[in-house]
Design a protein around this motif. Structure first.
Motif, PDB file in Angstrom:
ATOM      1  N   GLY A  79       0.812  -1.247   0.003  1.00 38.76           N
ATOM      2  CA  GLY A  79       0.043   0.095  -0.004  1.00 38.76           C
ATOM      3  C   GLY A  79       0.923   1.159  -0.013  1.00 38.76           C
ATOM      4  O   GLY A  79       2.129   0.935  -0.227  1.00 38.76           O
ATOM      5  N   VAL A  80       0.280   2.416   0.433  1.00 41.11           N
ATOM      6  CA  VAL A  80       0.776   3.704   0.185  1.00 41.11           C
ATOM      7  C   VAL A  80       0.669   4.470   1.653  1.00 41.11           C
ATOM      8  O   VAL A  80      -0.540   4.075   2.555  1.00 41.11           O
ATOM      9  CB  VAL A  80       0.311   4.423  -0.958  1.00 41.11           C
ATOM     10  N   SER A  81       1.426   5.325   1.801  1.00 38.53           N
ATOM     11  CA  SER A  81       1.128   6.452   2.926  1.00 38.53           C
ATOM     12  C   SER A  81       1.258   7.825   2.289  1.00 38.53           C
ATOM     13  O   SER A  81       2.117   8.206   1.643  1.00 38.53           O
ATOM     14  CB  SER A  81       2.038   5.943   4.050  1.00 38.53           C
ATOM     15  N   ASN A  82       0.076   8.722   2.946  1.00 37.89           N
ATOM     16  CA  ASN A  82       0.218  10.010   2.319  1.00 37.89           C
ATOM     17  C   ASN A  82      -0.214  10.203   1.114  1.00 37.89           C
ATOM     18  O   ASN A  82       0.111  11.306   0.710  1.00 37.89           O
ATOM     19  CB  ASN A  82       1.299  10.522   2.911  1.00 37.89           C
ATOM     20  N   PHE A  83      -0.712   9.462   0.410  1.00 42.24           N
ATOM     21  CA  PHE A  83      -1.045   9.539  -1.047  1.00 42.24           C
ATOM     22  C   PHE A  83      -2.417  10.265  -1.040  1.00 42.24           C
ATOM     23  O   PHE A  83      -3.287   9.582  -0.629  1.00 42.24           O
ATOM     24  CB  PHE A  83      -1.016   8.164  -1.946  1.00 42.24           C
ATOM     25  N   LEU A  84      -2.558  11.294  -1.945  1.00 41.47           N
ATOM     26  CA  LEU A  84      -3.699  11.853  -2.137  1.00 41.47           C
ATOM     27  C   LEU A  84      -4.230  11.437  -3.262  1.00 41.47           C
ATOM     28  O   LEU A  84      -3.737  10.665  -4.118  1.00 41.47           O
ATOM     29  CB  LEU A  84      -3.608  13.424  -2.217  1.00 41.47           C
ATOM     30  N   PRO A  85      -5.608  11.840  -3.959  1.00 39.20           N
ATOM     31  CA  PRO A  85      -6.156  11.084  -4.902  1.00 39.20           C
ATOM     32  C   PRO A  85      -5.378  11.210  -6.072  1.00 39.20           C
ATOM     33  O   PRO A  85      -5.021  10.237  -7.153  1.00 39.20           O
ATOM     34  CB  PRO A  85      -7.414  11.710  -4.897  1.00 39.20           C
ATOM     35  N   HIS A  86      -4.580  12.352  -6.481  1.00 40.62           N
ATOM     36  CA  HIS A  86      -3.987  12.620  -7.553  1.00 40.62           C
ATOM     37  C   HIS A  86      -2.641  11.675  -7.687  1.00 40.62           C
ATOM     38  O   HIS A  86      -2.218  11.256  -8.611  1.00 40.62           O
ATOM     39  CB  HIS A  86      -3.368  13.942  -8.044  1.00 40.62           C
ATOM     40  N   HIS A  87      -1.961  11.470  -6.693  1.00 40.77           N
ATOM     41  CA  HIS A  87      -0.858  10.683  -6.521  1.00 40.77           C
ATOM     42  C   HIS A  87      -1.465   8.869  -6.761  1.00 40.77           C
ATOM     43  O   HIS A  87      -0.758   8.322  -7.483  1.00 40.77           O
ATOM     44  CB  HIS A  87      -0.466  10.504  -5.267  1.00 40.77           C
ATOM     45  N   LEU A  88      -2.596   8.806  -6.203  1.00 41.68           N
ATOM     46  CA  LEU A  88      -3.170   7.355  -6.466  1.00 41.68           C
ATOM     47  C   LEU A  88      -3.433   7.120  -7.970  1.00 41.68           C
ATOM     48  O   LEU A  88      -3.370   6.021  -8.415  1.00 41.68           O
ATOM     49  CB  LEU A  88      -4.282   7.213  -5.732  1.00 41.68           C
ATOM     50  N   GLU A  89      -4.082   7.953  -8.471  1.00 42.83           N
ATOM     51  CA  GLU A  89      -4.576   7.971 -10.068  1.00 42.83           C
ATOM     52  C   GLU A  89      -3.380   7.881 -10.819  1.00 42.83           C
ATOM     53  O   GLU A  89      -3.298   7.049 -11.826  1.00 42.83           O
ATOM     54  CB  GLU A  89      -5.025   9.317 -10.267  1.00 42.83           C
ATOM     55  N   ASN A  90      -2.249   8.543 -10.413  1.00 45.34           N
ATOM     56  CA  ASN A  90      -0.867   8.167 -11.085  1.00 45.34           C
ATOM     57  C   ASN A  90      -0.451   6.844 -11.154  1.00 45.34           C
ATOM     58  O   ASN A  90       0.002   6.117 -12.132  1.00 45.34           O
ATOM     59  CB  ASN A  90       0.299   9.249 -10.745  1.00 45.34           C
TER      60      ASN A  90
END
Length: 283
Positions: A146-157
């Motif tokens: 998973g990820v940490s501190n990812f906002l929607p635009h980071h996840l979309e990337n």
């Protein structure tokens, strides 16, 4: 959720204990006894990271705690200077060596590459890192990624090239910082939301509204804040090295907050935050 051992189920079927012990800023000489005491109390979910500088101490505690490895859930995180395909593989192996483990239960990208990097560079670095995560997961070295501190635009990337969807997004969440957009996006994608710094920076302990609620429920402000996170479907990860506070935090399963009081907490402001911005992290 009724106890420390109760679990959420991630989108790949892996179970994760619903309350974790955070170890941010806990030095080696304190992290070993703290983790051992937490496990003795009943905690089974321990959260660390390369940048905390205490993976070796967490590993020592795991070896000495007397609880079988398979009964524990251990999380660590990749530090940003190590992002990239090859460097991620190398950093992961160092983390396993430091912890003295054969596998991790959860591995997170600690932070997205900030926007101070050229656009294509941060996008490509995050994607290359995730490719390495996928390979480690498929090789059975990590049970969940998973990820940490990812906002929607980071996840979309990430999603542009990902074969495997992240199972977790760990975010700073506490009264006054709801991260509603990021939480909604994560839940839409069936990712579990973990809450780091669920007790904020201490400022919330002085808020009259929270003190009044603590009195109403005959609980502490910390218990009210952790219970609030739990009732919102998040997995809180409070940090403490004090056994009495570990016990206090573990008792959030003994009460519930009314819908009206949940709304009151949702509307609180000026509660403090870490100051870390995922798009402008300096490390």
């Amino acid at each position: 959720m009724k106890s420390l051992q109760d679990c959420y189920t991630l989108n790949n079927g892996v179970e994760i204990p619903c309350l974790g012990l955070g170890t941010w800023k806990v030095p080696f000489e304190q992290v070993v006894p703290a983790v051992k005491e937490a496990i003795k109390i009943g905690y089974r979910h321990i959260d660390t990271a390369t940048s905390y500088g205490n993976e070796a101490g967490v590993g020592q505690a795991i070896q000495e705690c007397g609880v079988p490895r398979e009964q524990l859930f251990i999380t660590s995180k990749l530090w940003n200077p190590h992002q990239g395909y090859e460097s991620t593989h190398e950093a992961f192996q160092r983390t396993l060596n430091e912890l003295g483990l054969d596998y991790l239960d959860l591995y997170l990208i600690h932070w997205p590459i900030g926007k101070e990097f050229p656009k294509e560079q941060w996008k490509e670095l995050n994607q290359a890192t995730w490719k390495a995560f996928e390979e480690l997961y498929e090789a059975g070295k990590i049970r969940a990624i998973g990820v940490s501190n990812f906002l929607p635009h980071h996840l979309e990337n990430l999603m542009e090239s990902a074969k495997i969807q992240p199972m977790v997004d760990q975010l700073e969440i506490h009264p006054g910082m709801l991260q509603e957009n990021a939480v909604s996006y994560a839940k839409e994608k069936n990712m579990l939301v973990e809450a780091w710094s669920p007790l904020s920076t201490g400022k919330l302990f002085e808020l009259k509204e929270l003190k009044d609620l603590a009195s109403k429920y005959n609980r502490t402000v910390a218990q009210v804040c952790l219970r609030w996170n739990l009732q919102k479907g998040h997995l809180p990860i409070p940090k403490t090295v004090t056994p009495s506070r570990m016990i206090e935090n573990s008792k959030i399963f003994e009460f519930s907050i009314s819908p009206e009081d949940m709304k009151l907490i949702d509307e609180l402001t000026d509660c403090g935050w870490s100051g870390f911005d995922p798009d402008h992290l300096v490390y």
